[in-house]
Write a protein that holds these residues in place. Structure first.
Motif, PDB file in Angstrom:
ATOM      1  N   LYS A  13      27.465  43.818  38.892  1.00 55.95           N
ATOM      2  CA  LYS A  13      26.797  42.664  39.498  1.00 55.95           C
ATOM      3  C   LYS A  13      26.797  42.725  41.019  1.00 55.95           C
ATOM      4  CE  LYS A  13      29.159  39.468  37.739  1.00 55.95           C
ATOM      5  NZ  LYS A  13      30.105  38.784  38.541  1.00 55.95           N
ATOM      6  N   THR A  31      31.394  34.666  45.596  1.00 57.63           N
ATOM      7  CA  THR A  31      32.613  33.863  45.753  1.00 57.63           C
ATOM      8  C   THR A  31      33.846  34.768  45.747  1.00 57.63           C
ATOM      9  OG1 THR A  31      32.311  33.332  43.409  1.00 57.63           O
ATOM     10  CG2 THR A  31      31.831  31.592  44.993  1.00 57.63           C
ATOM     11  N   GLY A  32      33.819  35.847  44.957  1.00 56.75           N
ATOM     12  CA  GLY A  32      34.949  36.790  44.969  1.00 56.75           C
ATOM     13  C   GLY A  32      35.139  37.375  46.366  1.00 56.75           C
ATOM     14  N   PHE A  35      36.593  34.750  48.700  1.00 55.03           N
ATOM     15  CA  PHE A  35      38.044  34.599  48.499  1.00 55.03           C
ATOM     16  C   PHE A  35      38.809  35.795  49.065  1.00 55.03           C
ATOM     17  CE2 PHE A  35      36.979  31.783  44.672  1.00 55.03           C
ATOM     18  CZ  PHE A  35      37.366  30.621  45.310  1.00 55.03           C
ATOM     19  N   ILE A  52      46.274  33.753  42.214  1.00 57.21           N
ATOM     20  CA  ILE A  52      45.295  33.479  41.158  1.00 57.21           C
ATOM     21  C   ILE A  52      44.375  34.686  40.982  1.00 57.21           C
ATOM     22  CG2 ILE A  52      43.419  31.949  40.443  1.00 57.21           C
ATOM     23  CD1 ILE A  52      44.705  29.728  42.157  1.00 57.21           C
ATOM     24  N   ALA A  57      42.805  35.056  37.011  1.00 55.74           N
ATOM     25  CA  ALA A  57      42.455  33.712  36.519  1.00 55.74           C
ATOM     26  C   ALA A  57      41.395  33.114  37.438  1.00 55.74           C
ATOM     27  CB  ALA A  57      43.702  32.837  36.500  1.00 55.74           C
ATOM     28  N   LEU A  58      40.865  31.954  37.043  1.00 58.62           N
ATOM     29  CA  LEU A  58      39.870  31.311  37.895  1.00 58.62           C
ATOM     30  C   LEU A  58      40.552  30.394  38.908  1.00 58.62           C
ATOM     31  CD1 LEU A  58      36.903  30.259  35.551  1.00 58.62           C
ATOM     32  CD2 LEU A  58      37.192  32.351  36.892  1.00 58.62           C
ATOM     33  N   GLY A  85      28.908  35.558  41.016  1.00 62.07           N
ATOM     34  CA  GLY A  85      30.263  35.111  40.683  1.00 62.07           C
ATOM     35  C   GLY A  85      30.415  33.597  40.688  1.00 62.07           C
ATOM     36  N   PHE A  86      29.354  32.893  40.934  1.00 63.42           N
ATOM     37  CA  PHE A  86      29.345  31.433  40.885  1.00 63.42           C
ATOM     38  C   PHE A  86      27.997  30.993  40.347  1.00 63.42           C
ATOM     39  CE2 PHE A  86      28.534  27.164  42.287  1.00 63.42           C
ATOM     40  CZ  PHE A  86      29.759  26.534  42.194  1.00 63.42           C
ATOM     41  N   ARG A  88      30.960  29.952  37.471  1.00 57.58           N
ATOM     42  CA  ARG A  88      31.768  30.724  36.529  1.00 57.58           C
ATOM     43  C   ARG A  88      32.061  29.908  35.281  1.00 57.58           C
ATOM     44  NH1 ARG A  88      33.186  35.352  39.504  1.00 57.58           N
ATOM     45  NH2 ARG A  88      34.935  36.478  38.644  1.00 57.58           N
ATOM     46  N   ASP A 131      43.062  43.687  41.494  1.00 59.36           N
ATOM     47  CA  ASP A 131      42.994  42.973  40.214  1.00 59.36           C
ATOM     48  C   ASP A 131      42.350  43.845  39.135  1.00 59.36           C
ATOM     49  OD1 ASP A 131      40.492  42.872  41.369  1.00 59.36           O
ATOM     50  OD2 ASP A 131      40.147  40.746  40.981  1.00 59.36           O
ATOM     51  N   ARG A 140      40.491  39.064  32.567  1.00 61.89           N
ATOM     52  CA  ARG A 140      39.224  38.646  33.191  1.00 61.89           C
ATOM     53  C   ARG A 140      38.066  38.696  32.199  1.00 61.89           C
ATOM     54  NH1 ARG A 140      39.514  42.627  37.546  1.00 61.89           N
ATOM     55  NH2 ARG A 140      37.338  42.181  37.978  1.00 61.89           N
TER      56      ARG A 140
HETATM   57  P1  AMP Z   1      34.721  38.697  41.420  1.00 68.60           P
HETATM   58  O1  AMP Z   1      34.700  39.434  42.711  1.00 68.60           O
HETATM   59  O2  AMP Z   1      33.472  37.892  41.166  1.00 68.60           O
HETATM   60  O3  AMP Z   1      35.099  39.573  40.258  1.00 68.60           O
HETATM   61  O4  AMP Z   1      35.891  37.597  41.544  1.00 68.60           O
HETATM   62  C1  AMP Z   1      37.227  37.984  41.734  1.00 68.60           C
HETATM   63  C2  AMP Z   1      38.150  36.811  41.463  1.00 68.60           C
HETATM   64  O5  AMP Z   1      37.858  35.731  42.357  1.00 68.60           O
HETATM   65  C3  AMP Z   1      38.051  36.194  40.071  1.00 68.60           C
HETATM   66  O6  AMP Z   1      38.806  36.898  39.106  1.00 68.60           O
HETATM   67  C4  AMP Z   1      38.614  34.800  40.332  1.00 68.60           C
HETATM   68  O7  AMP Z   1      40.013  34.836  40.475  1.00 68.60           O
HETATM   69  C5  AMP Z   1      38.044  34.486  41.707  1.00 68.60           C
HETATM   70  N1  AMP Z   1      36.717  33.843  41.604  1.00 68.60           N
HETATM   71  C6  AMP Z   1      35.516  34.341  42.018  1.00 68.60           C
HETATM   72  N2  AMP Z   1      34.522  33.482  41.796  1.00 68.60           N
HETATM   73  C7  AMP Z   1      35.084  32.389  41.215  1.00 68.60           C
HETATM   74  C8  AMP Z   1      34.576  31.149  40.726  1.00 68.60           C
HETATM   75  N3  AMP Z   1      33.267  30.859  40.768  1.00 68.60           N
HETATM   76  N4  AMP Z   1      35.461  30.273  40.209  1.00 68.60           N
HETATM   77  C9  AMP Z   1      36.773  30.537  40.150  1.00 68.60           C
HETATM   78  N5  AMP Z   1      37.316  31.690  40.560  1.00 68.60           N
HETATM   79  C10 AMP Z   1      36.493  32.622  41.103  1.00 68.60           C
END
Ligand code: AMP
Length: 185
Positions: A13, A31-32, A35, A52, A57-58, A85-86, A88, A131, A140
């Motif tokens: 993605k 969003t990932g 963060f 988290i 986890a979320l 990623g949003f 979720r 992760d 995940r």
């Molecule tokens: P990703 O890069 O999209 O795989 O996201 C990595 C991590 O960021 C996820 O495993 C969650 O811990 C957190 N995360 C990303 N997007 C969200 C979301 N929309 N809601 C909650 N946690 C999120």
């Protein structure tokens, strides 16, 4: 164009989001990535979410929704965006709907990248992010099945399903073709 990308972790993605964002000329909002950037800059939010993310986890909806609300208030999103990623889960999708309705906007489409779980687990093990340990990967995937996959029903009338197995260019071409066909309807 206002798009949401959905797919299990490891579906490619993020890579597709980069390609589509540059081809469509709209910002890629992950969003990932947001963060991870807080974590690497050791902000207060970063410290709050680090464990988290490490556990796969979320992050609580209140934190995530607020971060997205702020990001979507920035001017570069006026003509569209590509969310990666949003949302979720369905609660986040409801909030996104509210944010867009307040701007008199709506999503154009939700692109689902479909790929078998065995394939994604292998891809993720090869990627080596913090992760990306096997048990975290499995967690995940489970979170995806339980929390995120229901979005495909929620957005049923907007979903364009793309086969996410193949070369990067091939996959983005499939997505662009589906979007072109949508435009012709
Ligand atoms: P990703 O890069 O999209 O795989 O996201 C990595 C991590 O960021 C996820 O495993 C969650 O811990 C957190 N995360 C990303 N997007 C969200 C979301 N929309 N809601 C909650 N946690 C999120």
């Amino acid at each position: 164009m206002r798009l949401v990308l959905v797919g299990p972790p490891g579906a490619g993605k993020g890579t597709q989001a980069e390609v589509l964002s540059s081809k469509l000329g709209v910002p890629h909002i992950s969003t990932g990535d947001l963060f991870r950037s807080h974590i690497s800059q050791q902000t207060e939010l970063g410290r709050e979410v680090q464990d988290i993310l490490d556990a796969g986890a979320l992050v609580p909806d209140a934190i995530t929704n607020e971060m997205v609300r702020e990001r979507l208030a920035e001017a570069d999103t006026d003509n569209g965006f590509l969310l990666d990623g949003f949302p979720r889960n369905v609660a986040q999708a409801n909030v996104l709907g509210e944010i867009l309705a307040a701007q008199d906007h709506a999503l154009d489409a939700v692109i689902e990248f479909r790929v078998d779980e065995d394939v994604v687990v292998e891809r993720l093990l090869a990627r080596g992010r913090t992760d990306d340990k096997e048990e975290v990967i499995r967690h995940r995937q489970q979170v995806y099945r339980n929390e995120t996959a229901p979005l495909l029903d929620y957005y049923a009338d907007k979903v364009l399903t793309i086969d996410a197995v193949g070369e990067i260019d091939e996959i983005s071409e499939r997505a662009l073709k589906a979007l072109r066909e949508l435009g012709e309807k």
